[in-house]
Design a protein around this motif. Sequence first.
Motif, PDB file in Angstrom:
ATOM      1  N   ASN A   1      30.028  41.918   7.713  1.00  0.00           N
ATOM      2  CA  ASN A   1      30.185  43.321   7.366  1.00  0.00           C
ATOM      3  C   ASN A   1      30.020  44.165   8.609  1.00  0.00           C
ATOM      4  N   ARG A   2      30.631  45.317   8.602  1.00  0.00           N
ATOM      5  CA  ARG A   2      30.482  46.252   9.701  1.00  0.00           C
ATOM      6  C   ARG A   2      29.582  47.394   9.235  1.00  0.00           C
ATOM      7  N   SER A   3      28.644  47.790  10.079  1.00  0.00           N
ATOM      8  CA  SER A   3      27.750  48.907   9.785  1.00  0.00           C
ATOM      9  C   SER A   3      27.566  49.711  11.056  1.00  0.00           C
ATOM     10  N   GLN A   4      27.858  50.995  10.988  1.00  0.00           N
ATOM     11  CA  GLN A   4      27.741  51.893  12.136  1.00  0.00           C
ATOM     12  C   GLN A   4      28.459  51.332  13.356  1.00  0.00           C
ATOM     13  N   GLY A   5      29.656  50.789  13.129  1.00  0.00           N
ATOM     14  CA  GLY A   5      30.496  50.286  14.207  1.00  0.00           C
ATOM     15  C   GLY A   5      30.113  48.924  14.756  1.00  0.00           C
ATOM     16  N   LYS A   6      29.076  48.302  14.215  1.00  0.00           N
ATOM     17  CA  LYS A   6      28.645  46.984  14.689  1.00  0.00           C
ATOM     18  C   LYS A   6      28.869  45.955  13.578  1.00  0.00           C
ATOM     19  N   HIS A   7      29.196  44.746  13.996  1.00  0.00           N
ATOM     20  CA  HIS A   7      29.420  43.657  13.048  1.00  0.00           C
ATOM     21  C   HIS A   7      28.123  42.880  12.818  1.00  0.00           C
ATOM     22  N   TYR A   8      27.884  42.525  11.554  1.00  0.00           N
ATOM     23  CA  TYR A   8      26.717  41.736  11.181  1.00  0.00           C
ATOM     24  C   TYR A   8      27.168  40.571  10.324  1.00  0.00           C
ATOM     25  N   SER A   9      26.440  39.485  10.455  1.00  0.00           N
ATOM     26  CA  SER A   9      26.707  38.270   9.699  1.00  0.00           C
ATOM     27  C   SER A   9      25.515  37.982   8.795  1.00  0.00           C
ATOM     28  N   PHE A  10      25.794  37.615   7.547  1.00  0.00           N
ATOM     29  CA  PHE A  10      24.752  37.322   6.559  1.00  0.00           C
ATOM     30  C   PHE A  10      24.997  35.919   6.011  1.00  0.00           C
ATOM     31  N   ALA A  11      24.042  35.041   6.194  1.00  0.00           N
ATOM     32  CA  ALA A  11      24.121  33.671   5.677  1.00  0.00           C
ATOM     33  C   ALA A  11      22.835  33.390   4.915  1.00  0.00           C
ATOM     34  N   LEU A  12      22.889  32.476   3.967  1.00  0.00           N
ATOM     35  CA  LEU A  12      21.665  32.118   3.259  1.00  0.00           C
ATOM     36  C   LEU A  12      20.671  31.532   4.245  1.00  0.00           C
ATOM     37  N   ALA A  13      19.432  31.937   4.141  1.00  0.00           N
ATOM     38  CA  ALA A  13      18.386  31.455   5.042  1.00  0.00           C
ATOM     39  C   ALA A  13      18.228  29.943   4.945  1.00  0.00           C
TER      40      ALA A  13
ATOM     41  N   VAL B   1      20.018  42.978   3.205  1.00  0.00           N
ATOM     42  CA  VAL B   1      21.290  43.647   3.480  1.00  0.00           C
ATOM     43  C   VAL B   1      21.128  45.167   3.503  1.00  0.00           C
ATOM     44  N   GLU B   2      20.165  45.678   2.761  1.00  0.00           N
ATOM     45  CA  GLU B   2      19.946  47.108   2.580  1.00  0.00           C
ATOM     46  C   GLU B   2      19.907  47.929   3.878  1.00  0.00           C
ATOM     47  N   PRO B   3      19.317  47.438   4.984  1.00  0.00           N
ATOM     48  CA  PRO B   3      19.324  48.246   6.212  1.00  0.00           C
ATOM     49  C   PRO B   3      20.731  48.482   6.779  1.00  0.00           C
ATOM     50  N   TYR B   4      21.722  47.689   6.321  1.00  0.00           N
ATOM     51  CA  TYR B   4      23.074  47.758   6.860  1.00  0.00           C
ATOM     52  C   TYR B   4      24.073  48.359   5.881  1.00  0.00           C
ATOM     53  N   HIS B   5      23.780  48.240   4.590  1.00  0.00           N
ATOM     54  CA  HIS B   5      24.703  48.737   3.578  1.00  0.00           C
ATOM     55  C   HIS B   5      23.969  48.837   2.244  1.00  0.00           C
ATOM     56  N   ASP B   6      24.356  49.788   1.405  1.00  0.00           N
ATOM     57  CA  ASP B   6      23.682  49.962   0.115  1.00  0.00           C
ATOM     58  C   ASP B   6      24.240  49.073  -0.998  1.00  0.00           C
ATOM     59  N   ARG B   7      25.384  48.441  -0.761  1.00  0.00           N
ATOM     60  CA  ARG B   7      26.013  47.543  -1.731  1.00  0.00           C
ATOM     61  C   ARG B   7      26.312  46.216  -1.041  1.00  0.00           C
ATOM     62  N   GLN B   8      26.478  45.183  -1.847  1.00  0.00           N
ATOM     63  CA  GLN B   8      26.909  43.902  -1.292  1.00  0.00           C
ATOM     64  C   GLN B   8      27.695  43.145  -2.354  1.00  0.00           C
ATOM     65  N   MET B   9      28.463  42.188  -1.905  1.00  0.00           N
ATOM     66  CA  MET B   9      29.185  41.334  -2.829  1.00  0.00           C
ATOM     67  C   MET B   9      28.173  40.468  -3.583  1.00  0.00           C
ATOM     68  N   ALA B  10      28.442  40.234  -4.853  1.00  0.00           N
ATOM     69  CA  ALA B  10      27.520  39.490  -5.726  1.00  0.00           C
ATOM     70  C   ALA B  10      27.508  38.015  -5.342  1.00  0.00           C
ATOM     71  N   VAL B  11      26.377  37.550  -4.836  1.00  0.00           N
ATOM     72  CA  VAL B  11      26.223  36.175  -4.367  1.00  0.00           C
ATOM     73  C   VAL B  11      25.614  35.315  -5.470  1.00  0.00           C
ATOM     74  N   LEU B  12      26.261  34.184  -5.717  1.00  0.00           N
ATOM     75  CA  LEU B  12      25.749  33.187  -6.655  1.00  0.00           C
ATOM     76  C   LEU B  12      25.403  31.931  -5.870  1.00  0.00           C
ATOM     77  N   ARG B  13      24.247  31.386  -6.144  1.00  0.00           N
ATOM     78  CA  ARG B  13      23.885  30.107  -5.519  1.00  0.00           C
ATOM     79  C   ARG B  13      24.713  29.003  -6.173  1.00  0.00           C
TER      80      ARG B  13
END
Length: 170
Positions: free
Chosen positions: A69-81, A114-126
């Motif tokens: 996702n992009r937030s404030q012009g920067k790209h971020y990656s989110f993976a399960l810990a 995810v909240e510090p970068y965006h207020d919504r996210q795609m619904a993740v299912l394990r």
Amino acid sequence: MSANIFDSDASLDERRIIIRRVGGDVELVELPWGLRPSESGGRPFTVVRSEGRNFPTHRCLVPASEFRNRSQGKHYSFALASGDWFYFAGIWRPATREWPEAYAILTTAANRDVEPYHDRQMAVLRRDQRMEWLDLTRPECELLRPLPAGSFRVSRPREARSYAHASLGL
């Protein structure tokens, strides 16, 4: 089965493998991302807010190893810990004369990671929730909710060139 990086900046018609139930069978099919706009000439929609809605038919899963996702012009990656891959909860629609068969991803409020970068996210299912989603064996409100804090590892891709290559799986 393998899962790839999902880039939220991908083109609206990017084709991806989705998993869906058709009759009694589970099938993998490659569909474009983006459902027909509700108004003529409108922009196709790629995400659908899940809160307060039911999805009794046309459910699908979109496998992913991480999302970007992009937030404030920067790209971020989110993976399960845990390092595991996961699915996005989605819906698909049959083709019409005006629009091809396609899919969209459902969204929830962002989890604490995810909240510090965006207020919504795609619904993740394990992965252990995949059949509950496809077979409608658990209510949407139990599946379509943010994961607990600490579920995601957040990082920044090193540079734009690396980001583009990683998004393409190169």
